[in-house]
Every structure is written in C-alpha cells, then in structure tokens.
Design an enzyme around this catalytic site. Structure first.
Site, PDB file in Angstrom:
ATOM      1  N   ASP A   7       0.852  -1.200   0.000  1.00 19.90           N
ATOM      2  CA  ASP A   7       0.000   0.000   0.000  1.00 19.90           C
ATOM      3  C   ASP A   7       0.883   1.243   0.000  1.00 19.90           C
ATOM      4  OD1 ASP A   7      -1.828   2.031   0.568  1.00 19.90           O
ATOM      5  OD2 ASP A   7      -2.003   1.468   2.692  1.00 19.90           O
TER       6      ASP A   7
ATOM      7  N   ASN B   7      -0.016   4.520  -0.714  1.00 20.27           N
ATOM      8  CA  ASN B   7      -0.549   5.819  -0.291  1.00 20.27           C
ATOM      9  C   ASN B   7      -1.153   5.805   1.113  1.00 20.27           C
ATOM     10  OD1 ASN B   7      -2.881   4.427  -0.712  1.00 20.27           O
ATOM     11  ND2 ASN B   7      -3.838   5.942  -2.067  1.00 20.27           N
TER      12      ASN B   7
ATOM     13  N   ASP C 179      -3.767   4.238   2.499  1.00 16.43           N
ATOM     14  CA  ASP C 179      -5.204   4.128   2.802  1.00 16.43           C
ATOM     15  C   ASP C 179      -5.574   2.723   3.297  1.00 16.43           C
ATOM     16  OD1 ASP C 179      -4.996   2.645   0.517  1.00 16.43           O
ATOM     17  OD2 ASP C 179      -6.556   3.709  -0.603  1.00 16.43           O
TER      18      ASP C 179
ATOM     19  N   ASP D  32      -1.969  -1.226  -3.739  1.00 12.57           N
ATOM     20  CA  ASP D  32      -2.217  -0.455  -4.964  1.00 12.57           C
ATOM     21  C   ASP D  32      -1.084  -0.680  -5.969  1.00 12.57           C
ATOM     22  OD1 ASP D  32      -0.138   1.212  -3.855  1.00 12.57           O
ATOM     23  OD2 ASP D  32      -1.683   2.166  -2.628  1.00 12.57           O
TER      24      ASP D  32
ATOM     25  N   ASP E 138     -11.052 -15.986 -14.929  1.00 11.31           N
ATOM     26  CA  ASP E 138     -11.836 -16.308 -13.744  1.00 11.31           C
ATOM     27  C   ASP E 138     -13.019 -17.203 -14.125  1.00 11.31           C
ATOM     28  OD1 ASP E 138     -12.350 -15.611 -10.857  1.00 11.31           O
ATOM     29  OD2 ASP E 138     -14.250 -14.954 -11.702  1.00 11.31           O
TER      30      ASP E 138
ATOM     31  N   GLU F  57      -8.864 -20.665 -14.887  1.00  7.87           N
ATOM     32  CA  GLU F  57      -9.310 -21.132 -13.576  1.00  7.87           C
ATOM     33  C   GLU F  57     -10.541 -21.982 -13.827  1.00  7.87           C
ATOM     34  OE1 GLU F  57     -11.342 -20.024  -9.350  1.00  7.87           O
ATOM     35  OE2 GLU F  57     -12.009 -19.162 -11.220  1.00  7.87           O
TER      36      GLU F  57
HETATM   37  C1  NOJ Z   1     -12.779 -17.179  -8.505  1.00  9.45           C
HETATM   38  C2  NOJ Z   1     -11.980 -16.145  -7.784  1.00  9.45           C
HETATM   39  O1  NOJ Z   1     -10.693 -16.627  -7.567  1.00  9.45           O
HETATM   40  C3  NOJ Z   1     -12.737 -15.856  -6.525  1.00  9.45           C
HETATM   41  O2  NOJ Z   1     -11.988 -15.066  -5.637  1.00  9.45           O
HETATM   42  C4  NOJ Z   1     -14.047 -15.208  -6.873  1.00  9.45           C
HETATM   43  O3  NOJ Z   1     -14.824 -15.036  -5.709  1.00  9.45           O
HETATM   44  C5  NOJ Z   1     -14.849 -16.072  -7.849  1.00  9.45           C
HETATM   45  N1  NOJ Z   1     -14.037 -16.602  -8.890  1.00  9.45           N
HETATM   46  C6  NOJ Z   1     -15.975 -15.287  -8.484  1.00  9.45           C
HETATM   47  O4  NOJ Z   1     -15.482 -14.368  -9.409  1.00  9.45           O
HETATM   48 CA    CA Z   2      -3.408   2.212  -1.137  1.00  5.57          CA
END
Ligand code: NOJ
Ligand code: CA
Length: 544
Positions: A23, A25, A27, A31, A204, A265
């Site tokens: 991080d 900055n 917060d 980032d 994903d 994935e």
């Molecule tokens: C797989 C991702 O790795 C996970 O973190 C996410 O919650 C689900 N797909 C839904 O996008």
């Molecule tokens: Ca940050």
C-alpha cells in the site's frame, strides 16, 4: 523437451492479490504504486511473471471480482497510466505480467446491468444477462434450484418481478454468453489490454459462462458453499459450449507477438475435462487444482502428479502446479492438521494447528512443486511461510461468503491478510507507518516479514530464493519429463530429470538414506548425516 519453448511452458508465476500486497498511499489497501515499489523484491526472488488479481473499477462486493468497467483501473488502485508504468517496469525487471479477466459475471454497477434493470423485461439490454420469470402462481419462486457458490439461491428478484442469475454474489449478475454482443465486447477488452502490453490473462471461472439450454434444475443436489461440483454434465459448469469462446480468445492473442498466453481457472470433474481447455486452438495453460487439493501422502501425490502429467500431455500442454491462492486455506495451515487434503475448512475448526509440522511439510512441498515439469504458481506470502489467519474478529470479515453462508463459513479473508514486509508490528511495512491495513495483521507475524527472513538461511524466503535460482540454473528443471525411482521405499518420492537431477521427498515415518555419491544441491531442512528426515525434501545432482 520443447526447443525454444515459450516462457509460459515453465514459468514460475507470482500471484499478487493486489489489495494485500503493498500500500503506497497509506489508505490501508494495496495499490499499483505499491506493486511497482516491490518489483525489485520479485526479481530477486527469482519468479518469471506476476499475475495481478482484478484491478478494475469495482464496488468490491467480492474483492474486485465484481467488475464495473473492464477498460479502466479502480481509483483505489491507481490509474491507467499507473498500470502502463507498472507493465513497463515489470518488463524492465524481466517479469511478464498476467492480469485477471472476469467473464462469467459483471458487477451489478456495470453500465450494462444498470441498463438492463432500467430497460425492463424482454429488452435487448436484459438479454446480455440471464433474466427469467419465476415459478409459483405469481412468479414468487426462483426460476430453478441453482445455488450460489457463496451460499443461498443463485437468483435475485428485481422490482418488476423478473429474476436474474448470479452463480456468485447477487452483486455479480451472470452474463448471457449466447449473446453475440457479449462475445464481441470481451474480445475488445482482451485487445485493449494486449495493446497495453500485458502478457496474458488469468480467466476467472473459465468453466462457467455457458448454461444448459432451458436452465434445468440441479435436482435437489445441495452444493456446498465454495466447494466445486465434481459432477459431469452439470447444467452450469464446464459445458462444452465454453470452448468456442476460448477459440475466439486464442485468435485474439495470436494476433500479437511475444507469446501472449492464458491460464484457465477451471474447477472441473476430471483431468481429462481440464485438458479439453488446452487443445491447440484454445488456451495454453490451466491451474491444476487436483494438485492443490491432494493430501500430503506419497502414494496420493504420485498418482495426482502422474494423472496430471498424462492429462496435460494429451494436448501437449505444460503441466502447472499450485499449492495456495486467495480462495483456499494457506498450505502451511492445511498441512499442519490431520486432514491435509482439500482446500481446507473455512469455518470453525476444533483441531489445533501444528504450525511447525505444517511449515516443515510446506518447505518440502515447495521443493517438490518447483522440481516438477511445467509451470508453478506462488501465492504472495507463501514464500514467507505465512499461515492462515484463523482468528480474524467477525467484525473484520469482508468476504461475502460470511454473510451469504449465514455465518457458517468464515470465508476466505484468512489467506488475504496484507503481507508483512518489515518492522515489528502493524502495518509491517505493508503501508506507511501509522496506516491501518484493511484486515488486521497478527502480532505473531513479526518473524515472518520479508526483512526478518532475508539473509536467514533457515527461512522460507531463502529456501524459495535458492530453489528458484537453481531452477534457472539447472537445465533439467524446465519443461521436460520425469522418471520415478520405483525402488524408493514406501512413503518416499524419488524421481530423476535429465540432465543430472534428482528430487527426493520423504513422507515416510523413517529417515531415508541418500546415496553416498549424490551431491545435495538444496534441502528443505537439516539432514542428519546422509539421512533425509521425515517431511523433508532434497534436490540432488546425480549422474544420468
Ligand atoms: C474465482 C476467484 O478466484 C474468486 O476469488 C471469486 O470469488 C470467484 N471466482 C468469483 O469471481
Ligand atoms: Ca493504497
């Protein structure tokens, strides 16, 4: 062995969970500037590439996997020019950059979903998502019995009476991939980022996207929260129709030079089903979750390794190996309990964890993984040996799973705690002094910081550094094959790889005598003379 093999056939890819990496900055949230500041660390660690979890504008209902705009950066993480600078810096450090793409669903704040809500039933705007009328006399029941991966029904009703599908949180409406506009838009998104120089995408829920015609019921089969289904011919996972989508994506990638790549994935029922994503005109690589879920047992590991290698070889695709990520219990903790298989319980566990045992096994497991043919993934903090944080206060939990499961599963926050870089207490150099990380860091993490471990030959960090250095130096540790030593005693995994390399892992209860002529290149723990203790691995230089 592939001559002049593309980088992704044997790359070690470091997963950056952006919210929890660094991080800049103050917060409390990681980032892009933070990542840039830590690139020298990653170069010195010896990884080949980074995979950065979603950095797009997002309301963060699911840690950024709810994307409101695929063509921009969330202000919390930086700007598009920060992203460009990061990609350039990473390349200057010799690191490839993979980013996450989330095609199964958007955020409910995405302009498309907002337009779908406004336009009403039967509209072209609604057709980009999966809207249906409900069952029951007044449509008051969901259209079918599908369950959300995070718990509860997979359907939410909107004020005009229709329901929309969300296989994850209600803030993550599923897209309708039968709609050509959806397909065209995602190919445009891929090109947008390839044009900016990214080397690839992690896809994903690559096994989602296509739903069976008519959306038939699952048949009362209760799917457990976060547990992937192992059913073949499932109505919404791993449908054959997904492959046409990835053929289109491959065509986009092939328009670019520089070995652009994808990693899927895909939680699917068998290794052969996974191999289907890796056909020559589809994706290049996929995560091997069977390996992640394998229990710490020699026979079991060997059969998962053999089945994986055989399945990937079906399509001449490289194998990949992974032990941890942002969705599963960290493996130091998984291996410190009696049941070492699966992705680990994300609930209350009565059995205390033996972290010394888990760490010893994790060290051996890392050496086994990094000695196998193909590519490997390292999840940020595993190189520090971080355990799962299992005692986060309930008030701190942010994973939607906690609420959606009716507080039966604590969810995945315990592996997402911001990582410790330096110092004696929070924020451990994750952010500037005085800043408060978005999840609390344990007091016990003092000894786990990168600063504390650097230079300590017994640390996990130095083990990873040594292993990754040797991986680059040794010609055997690329994308070739392996030969098991069938004479190794029960509980001992021993294999050789040409030229001149052997890996031995002792999972038996008795010390294993290494052969006198073997030169030990690296060991995961102290050797006892020529004896390799239980839960210890060694890399050896041997004659072929
Ligand atoms: C797989 C991702 O790795 C996970 O973190 C996410 O919650 C689900 N797909 C839904 O996008
Ligand atoms: Ca940050």
């Amino acid at each position: 062995m592939h001559v002049n093999a593309p980088w992704w056939r044997s790359a070690v890819i470091y997963q950056i969970y952006i919210r929890s990496f660094a991080d800049a900055n103050g917060d409390g949230i990681g980032d892009i500037a933070g990542i840039r500041s830590r690139l020298p660390y990653l170069r010195d660690l010896g990884v080949d590439a980074v995979w950065i979890t979603p950095w797009y504008p997002s309301p963060m209902a699911d840690g950024g996997y709810d994307v409101a705009d695929y063509l921009d950066i969330d202000p919390m993480f930086g700007t598009l020019s920060d992203a460009d600078a990061l990609i350039g810096d990473a390349h200057d450090h010799g690191l490839k950059v993979i980013i996450d793409i989330v095609p199964n669903h958007t955020s409910d704040r995405h302009v498309w979903f907002q337009a779908a809500l406004a336009a009403g039933p039967g509209s072209p705007e609604r057709d980009r998502y999966v809207f249906r009328t409900g069952r029951g006399a007044d449509g008051e029941l969901p259209p079918n019995d599908w369950r959300s991966t995070f718990g509860g029904a997979a359907w939410t009703r909107v004020p005009d009476g229709e329901w929309y599908l969300h296989l994850f949180a209600p803030e993550q409406p599923d897209l309708n991939w039968e709609n050509p506009e959806v397909r065209a838009e995602f190919e445009r998104v891929l090109a947008f980022w390839f044009d900016r120089g990214v080397d690839g995408f992690r896809i994903d829920v690559a096994h989602g996207l296509i739903k069976q015609d008519g959306l038939p019921d699952l048949g009362g089969e209760g799917e457990d929260v976060l547990e992937p289904s192992m059913r073949l011919d499932h109505p919404h996972w791993d449908r054959d129709g997904v492959h046409e989508i990835y053929r289109g994506w491959r065509r986009v990638a092939d328009r670019y030079d520089g070995d652009r790549t994808f990693v899927a994935e895909a939680w699917v029922a068998t290794p052969e089903r996974l191999a289907r994503y890796l056909r020559p005109d589809e994706l290049q690589t996929a995560f091997n979750f069977d390996y992640l879920r394998a229990s710490w047992d020699a026979a079991n590991l060997r059969s998962v390794i053999d089945e994986s290698l055989a399945a990937f070889a079906l399509e001449d695709a490289p194998a990949t190996w992974v032990l941890s990520n942002h969705d599963v219990v960290r493996h130091v903790t998984r291996y410190g309990r009696s049941d070492t298989g699966g992705r680990g319980p994300q609930g209350d566990v009565e059995e205390p964890v033996d972290l010394e045992l888990g760490t010893r096994r994790a060290r051996a497991a890392a050496m086994l993984m990094l000695a196998l043919p193909g590519g490997a993934y390292v999840y940020q903090g595993e190189e520090l040996g971080l355990p799962e944080v299992e005692d986060l206060p309930e008030s701190a939990l942010q994973d939607p799973v906690w609420e959606r499961s009716g507080h039966t599963s604590r969810g995945r926050d315990g592996c997402r705690v911001p990582i410790p870089w330096s110092g004696d207490g929070e924020p451990y150099g994750f952010g500037p002094d005085g800043s408060t990380p978005w999840l609390p860091q344990p007091e016990s993490w003092k000894g786990y910081s990168a600063e504390a471990e650097a230079g300590d030959p017994a640390s996990m960090l130095e083990l990873y550094r040594s292993a990754l250095r040797l991986r680059h130096e040794r010609a055997a540790l690329g994308d070739g094959g392996l030969t098991w030593d069938d004479d190794a005693p029960e509980g001992v995994l021993r294999f050789t790889r040409a030229p001149g390399f052997a890996c031995v892992v002792n999972l038996s209860g008795t010390p294993y005598q290494l052969s006198a002529d073997a030169e030990v290149l690296l060991a995961s723990g102290p050797l006892d003379g020529g004896l390799l203790p239980t839960d210890t691995a060694a890399w050896l230089a041997v004659s072929d």
